[in-house]
Design an enzyme around this catalytic site. Structure first.
Site, PDB file in Angstrom:
ATOM      1  N   LYS A  44      -8.109   2.449  14.051  1.00  0.00           N
ATOM      2  CA  LYS A  44      -8.671   2.488  12.207  1.00  0.00           C
ATOM      3  C   LYS A  44      -9.396   1.804  11.411  1.00  0.00           C
ATOM      4  O   LYS A  44      -9.548   1.214  10.901  1.00  0.00           O
ATOM      5  CB  LYS A  44      -7.111   2.238  11.441  1.00  0.00           C
ATOM      6  CG  LYS A  44      -5.680   3.095  11.861  1.00  0.00           C
ATOM      7  CD  LYS A  44      -5.150   3.197  10.237  1.00  0.00           C
ATOM      8  CE  LYS A  44      -3.997   2.227  11.226  1.00  0.00           C
ATOM      9  NZ  LYS A  44      -3.321   1.946   9.470  1.00  0.00           N
ATOM     10  N   LYS A  46      -8.784  -1.420  11.794  1.00  0.00           N
ATOM     11  CA  LYS A  46      -8.081  -2.572  11.358  1.00  0.00           C
ATOM     12  C   LYS A  46      -7.751  -3.817  12.227  1.00  0.00           C
ATOM     13  O   LYS A  46      -7.621  -3.131  13.625  1.00  0.00           O
ATOM     14  CB  LYS A  46      -7.117  -1.944  10.747  1.00  0.00           C
ATOM     15  CG  LYS A  46      -6.953  -2.220   9.313  1.00  0.00           C
ATOM     16  CD  LYS A  46      -6.013  -1.106   8.559  1.00  0.00           C
ATOM     17  CE  LYS A  46      -6.348  -1.639   6.942  1.00  0.00           C
ATOM     18  NZ  LYS A  46      -4.570  -1.110   5.910  1.00  0.00           N
TER      19      LYS A  46
HETATM   20  N1  C2G Z   1      -0.771   0.950  -0.702  1.00  0.00           N
HETATM   21  C1  C2G Z   1      -0.724   0.323  -1.725  1.00  0.00           C
HETATM   22  N2  C2G Z   1      -0.800  -0.234  -3.202  1.00  0.00           N
HETATM   23  C2  C2G Z   1      -1.825  -1.753  -2.274  1.00  0.00           C
HETATM   24  C3  C2G Z   1      -2.090  -1.426  -0.781  1.00  0.00           C
HETATM   25  C4  C2G Z   1      -1.547  -0.514   0.024  1.00  0.00           C
HETATM   26  O1  C2G Z   1       0.403   1.505  -2.457  1.00  0.00           O
HETATM   27  N3  C2G Z   1      -2.148  -2.531  -3.018  1.00  0.00           N
HETATM   28  C5  C2G Z   1      -0.551   1.688  -0.124  1.00  0.00           C
HETATM   29  C6  C2G Z   1      -1.137   2.501   0.520  1.00  0.00           C
HETATM   30  O2  C2G Z   1      -1.818   3.424   0.404  1.00  0.00           O
HETATM   31  C7  C2G Z   1      -0.047   3.093   1.907  1.00  0.00           C
HETATM   32  C8  C2G Z   1       0.439   2.360   1.845  1.00  0.00           C
HETATM   33  O3  C2G Z   1       0.630   1.150   1.214  1.00  0.00           O
HETATM   34  O4  C2G Z   1       0.331   4.186   1.708  1.00  0.00           O
HETATM   35  C9  C2G Z   1       0.199   0.540   3.760  1.00  0.00           C
HETATM   36  O5  C2G Z   1      -1.001   0.311   3.247  1.00  0.00           O
HETATM   37  P1  C2G Z   1      -1.727  -0.014   4.658  1.00  0.00           P
HETATM   38  O6  C2G Z   1      -0.389  -0.861   5.303  1.00  0.00           O
HETATM   39  O7  C2G Z   1      -3.326  -0.498   4.348  1.00  0.00           O
HETATM   40  O8  C2G Z   1      -1.418   1.518   4.994  1.00  0.00           O
HETATM   41  P2  C2G Z   1      -2.773   2.048   5.694  1.00  0.00           P
HETATM   42  O9  C2G Z   1      -4.006   1.001   7.070  1.00  0.00           O
HETATM   43  O10 C2G Z   1      -4.044   3.072   4.766  1.00  0.00           O
HETATM   44  O11 C2G Z   1      -2.239   3.426   6.735  1.00  0.00           O
HETATM   45  O12 C2G Z   1      -1.574   7.559   9.314  1.00  0.00           O
HETATM   46  C10 C2G Z   1      -2.178   6.464   8.041  1.00  0.00           C
HETATM   47  C11 C2G Z   1      -2.587   5.139   7.954  1.00  0.00           C
HETATM   48  O13 C2G Z   1      -1.549   4.644   9.081  1.00  0.00           O
HETATM   49  C12 C2G Z   1      -2.467   4.379   6.680  1.00  0.00           C
END
Ligand code: C2G
Length: 132
Positions: A44, A46
């Site tokens: 990802k 990340k």
């Molecule tokens: N999120 C949110 N508000 C934020 C930051 C994050 O609502 N300010 C939500 C994201 O939209 C996501 C969840 O929190 O639904 C987890 O965020 P991340 O850890 O950044 O997830 P991500 O890297 O987007 O991984 O297969 C799907 C992926 O694994 C999603």
């Protein structure tokens, strides 16, 4: 029992994550979280501060989370929905449309992200504070 599923890295857990988890849990009676493995984070593009194990311990302590399963790849979601009898799949709306293929198996809901907070923002601000 209405079962909800969501996925994420959940690094440096913050209120945006918590508000997503709370809203997801409030849509049903049980919340499963697919937590991105360290290896999947590489896919990802990340880099998380905390390892999978550390992020799992922290996530399991959140009152809205019932069970944490590993997210190892992009292709496991259909199987996870079927294996865990999921009724509702939830993601933040930064993923709007990306997982509509799951509508064949469960309800798909994208929730508004919490504005103004992110793990990246936290890391950047901490870095600049320590390097001014
Ligand atoms: N999120 C949110 N508000 C934020 C930051 C994050 O609502 N300010 C939500 C994201 O939209 C996501 C969840 O929190 O639904 C987890 O965020 P991340 O850890 O950044 O997830 P991500 O890297 O987007 O991984 O297969 C799907 C992926 O694994 C999603």
């Amino acid at each position: 029992m209405k079962k909800v599923l969501t996925y994420g890295t959940f690094d440096l857990l913050h209120r945006g994550h918590i508000q997503l988890l709370k809203r997801a849990r409030d849509l049903g009676d049980h919340l499963t979280v697919g937590l991105s493995s360290d290896e999947f984070n590489v896919l990802k593009n990340k880099k998380s501060y905390y390892s999978f194990e550390h992020r799992k311990v922290i996530l399991e302590a959140v009152r809205y989370v019932d069970i944490v399963i590993p997210e190892m790849n992009w292709d496991q979601k259909i199987n996870d929905v079927l294996q865990n009898n999921i009724d509702i799949f939830v993601m933040g709306d930064d993923w709007e449309g990306h997982f509509d293929f799951l509508q064949e198996y469960c309800e798909v809901i994208y929730l508004p992200r919490t504005v103004g907070v992110s793990s990246t923002k936290i890391k950047n601000e901490l870095f600049s504070v320590n390097n001014d």
